[in-house]
Design an enzyme around this catalytic site. Structure first.
Site, PDB file in Angstrom:
ATOM      1  N   ASP A 168       0.922  -1.134   0.000  1.00 35.15           N
ATOM      2  CA  ASP A 168       0.000   0.000   0.000  1.00 35.15           C
ATOM      3  C   ASP A 168       0.959   1.180   0.000  1.00 35.15           C
ATOM      4  O   ASP A 168       1.560   1.500   1.038  1.00 35.15           O
ATOM      5  CB  ASP A 168      -0.879   0.024   1.255  1.00 35.15           C
ATOM      6  CG  ASP A 168      -1.885   1.154   1.176  1.00 35.15           C
ATOM      7  OD1 ASP A 168      -1.498   2.247   0.724  1.00 35.15           O
ATOM      8  OD2 ASP A 168      -3.041   0.961   1.569  1.00 35.15           O
ATOM      9  N   HIS A 169       1.136   1.812  -1.157  1.00 34.43           N
ATOM     10  CA  HIS A 169       2.259   2.762  -1.251  1.00 34.43           C
ATOM     11  C   HIS A 169       2.079   3.959  -0.323  1.00 34.43           C
ATOM     12  O   HIS A 169       3.052   4.638  -0.014  1.00 34.43           O
ATOM     13  CB  HIS A 169       2.513   3.183  -2.707  1.00 34.43           C
ATOM     14  CG  HIS A 169       1.477   4.094  -3.274  1.00 34.43           C
ATOM     15  ND1 HIS A 169       0.266   3.646  -3.723  1.00 34.43           N
ATOM     16  CD2 HIS A 169       1.480   5.437  -3.448  1.00 34.43           C
ATOM     17  CE1 HIS A 169      -0.429   4.680  -4.155  1.00 34.43           C
ATOM     18  NE2 HIS A 169       0.271   5.783  -4.000  1.00 34.43           N
ATOM     19  N   HIS A 193      -5.910   2.721   1.145  1.00 31.09           N
ATOM     20  CA  HIS A 193      -5.161   3.877   1.658  1.00 31.09           C
ATOM     21  C   HIS A 193      -5.865   4.570   2.821  1.00 31.09           C
ATOM     22  O   HIS A 193      -5.256   4.856   3.851  1.00 31.09           O
ATOM     23  CB  HIS A 193      -4.926   4.901   0.539  1.00 31.09           C
ATOM     24  CG  HIS A 193      -4.414   4.285  -0.728  1.00 31.09           C
ATOM     25  ND1 HIS A 193      -3.412   3.347  -0.742  1.00 31.09           N
ATOM     26  CD2 HIS A 193      -4.767   4.467  -2.026  1.00 31.09           C
ATOM     27  CE1 HIS A 193      -3.165   2.978  -2.004  1.00 31.09           C
ATOM     28  NE2 HIS A 193      -3.981   3.639  -2.793  1.00 31.09           N
TER      29      HIS A 193
END
Ligand code: NAD
Length: 487
Positions: A178-179, A241
């Site tokens: 999950d950047h 996110h």
């Protein structure tokens, strides 16, 4: 601390957009900084019949290096090899294994393998199975698999995907990206919360009035229309996110700053998300789609989008984490495309003073803002005295810019996450149980929407969403602190 790592990267989807835009530049930065030196190699695989030379050229172009760095680029790119490969073809895995073994010896890598699945999740199970059956995983070193989003489209499909991978790779070797968790300012949430007694003491339902999370994008669907049409903003941004940020904001204090302890508390926070009934979903969640305005076309006029598409490009909602410290604190979230500005930001609004000795002067609200993008900064609104005669109050900003104190600029999220995965540290990756709880929460909303036939709300391109999103807060006597471009 920079520790040199030995690893063979096998990137499935090596010709893709993600690989070129994010992965190769991130690996180059690790190379420049000394995390990778001589003992590494990268195999890019995809269906196209590229040569190593062409692949290396693509990698060099992807890095956008200039000046003195150009010399490094060629040496770096010489570690890249290309293998044309159809992931469904068992024989191709034998060729891949032979190349992997050859490179392992050539670069003295010691059997450490990093498998990056930068392609559609429908291939993940097949790839995982073949990596094991065709003995591309090694007994000598580690075998880690890095997986891109989306991880399923609901709880059931995510569980199926997880089982398909889990049959061949234990949870400890699965790194789900999950950047947002690789972003410097998102990682700052724990630093602020657990590094300052001031905030530790105030971080609860006795002092926090509400929390607001905004992840807004100014772009439309662009090239990802096909995927987006089947996903929508809820699946694309909220399940991962936004709920990850919610978990970092509301988790209890971990026993230590370690992967096990942090993940345990995040899982507990996500488990404590209040599940809504369909009536509560209708009351607490808003979905909408962008319509033509300000010279920009509407969602339904975009290429590859159905004329009658009911995919939401905007979501706003009010949710609760019913744990000891946050029960009763509304958490307002919103995300959308074609909004007035690209911004990722968290506003934490504190409760008013119990009495105001300065009345009739009004006291401004104390708000702590963590700005993730475009500019990483933290600021706090506090009341101070206006300089001069008399005694007038004014609301002022205490600002903190992590980059203005001589510290280097932020490393890219993918660079940080690669470095973590190389070190075997999964703190900033999502554990399966986090994914599972997040999907269960999101599924209730999705199911309610899927059963409703009412028309989607619309919002003009360049706005901050539909009026219903503002009303969600007005109903509680609040307003969004972030109002878009001019804020
Ligand atoms: P892309 O379409 O640009 O690339 C897909 C890659 O998979 C290509 O290299 C293609 O050749 C390869 N491929 C497809 N079918 C194949 C097969 N049968 N055998 C071998 N190779 C095959 O996609 P992308 O944008 O790079 O995204 C990759 C993954 O990452 C997707 O799951 C996407 O959802 C996810 N993701 C992408 C981004 C992004 O910014 N691009 C962001 C987040 C997540």
């Amino acid at each position: 601390m920079v520790t040199e790592q030995r690893a063979l990267f096998i990137i499935f989807g090596g010709t893709g957009d993600l690989a070129k835009r994010k992965l190769y530049p991130a690996l180059f930065n690790l190379y420049r900084k000394g995390f990778l030196k001589e003992n590494f190699a990268v195999i890019g695989t995809a269906r196209r019949p590229w040569t190593d030379e062409h692949f290396q050229e693509v990698v060099r172009d992807a890095i956008h290096a200039e000046g003195a760095l150009l010399k490094d680029t060629s040496r770096f790119a010489s570690h890249f090899y290309y293998q044309s490969h159809n992931v469904n073809d068992t024989e191709h895995y034998t060729t891949l294994r032979n190349l992997a073994e050859k490179l392992d010896q050539k670069y003295e890598i010691g059997g450490n393998r990093m498998f990056y699945l930068a392609m559609s999740p429908r291939f993940f199970g097949t790839i995982a199975k073949h990596l094991k059956s065709q003995k591309i995983v090694t007994a000598a070193g580690y075998n880690r698999v890095i997986i891109e989003k989306p991880f399923g489209r609901d709880f059931a499909s995510a569980e199926e995907l997880n089982e398909a991978i889990g049959r061949y790779f234990p949870e400890k070797d699965v790194f789900r990206i999950d950047h947002y968790l690789g972003k410097e300012m998102v990682q700052n949430i724990l630093a602020v919360r657990f590094g300052n007694n001031l905030f530790r003491a105030l971080w609860n339902n006795r002092y926090i009035d509400n929390i607001q999370i905004t992840l807004s994008e100014s772009l439309g669907v662009e090239e990802r229309a096909g995927y987006y049409e089947t996903a929508g903003a809820l699946r694309d941004m909220v399940q991962n996110h936004i709920l990850q940020i919610v978990s970092l904001l509301t988790m209890n204090m971990p026993a230590s700053y370690s992967e096990t302890d942090i993940r345990r508390e995040k899982i507990y926070a996500l488990k404590s998300l209040r599940k809504y009934t369909p009536e509560e979903v209708e009351k607490n969640f808003v979905r909408a789609q962008y319509k033509a305005a300000n010279g920009q076309r509407g969602y339904r006029e975009e290429e590859k989008i159905a004329d009658d598409s009911s995919t939401e490009t905007f979501v706003a909602g009010k949710l609760f984490v019913d744990n000891e410290n946050f029960s009763g604190v509304p958490i307002y979230i919103r995300t959308g495309k074609r909004l007035s500005q690209k911004t990722s930001r968290i506003d934490i609004a504190f409760k008013a003073m119990p009495t105001n000795i300065f009345a009739p002067q009004r006291l401004g609200q104390n708000v702590l803002t963590i700005n993730i993008e475009p500019e990483g900064k933290i600021f706090m609104q506090i009341n101070v005295k206006k300089i001069g005669q008399g005694f007038t109050l004014k609301n002022s900003h205490l600002d903190f810019f992590p980059t203005s104190n001589g510290e280097s600029t932020f490393p890219e999220a993918y660079e940080k996450l690669f470095a973590d995965a190389l070190a075997g540290d999964a703190t900033n990756f999502t554990h399966w149980e986090e994914v599972a709880h997040s999907w269960k929460f999101v599924d209730t909303i999705r199911d309610t929407w899927d059963k409703q036939n009412d028309v989607l709300e619309e919002y003009p391109c360049g706005s901050m969403g539909p009026q219903a999103s503002d009303k969600l807060l007005e109903r509680d006597g609040c307003k969004w602190f972030y109002q878009g471009k001019n804020n």
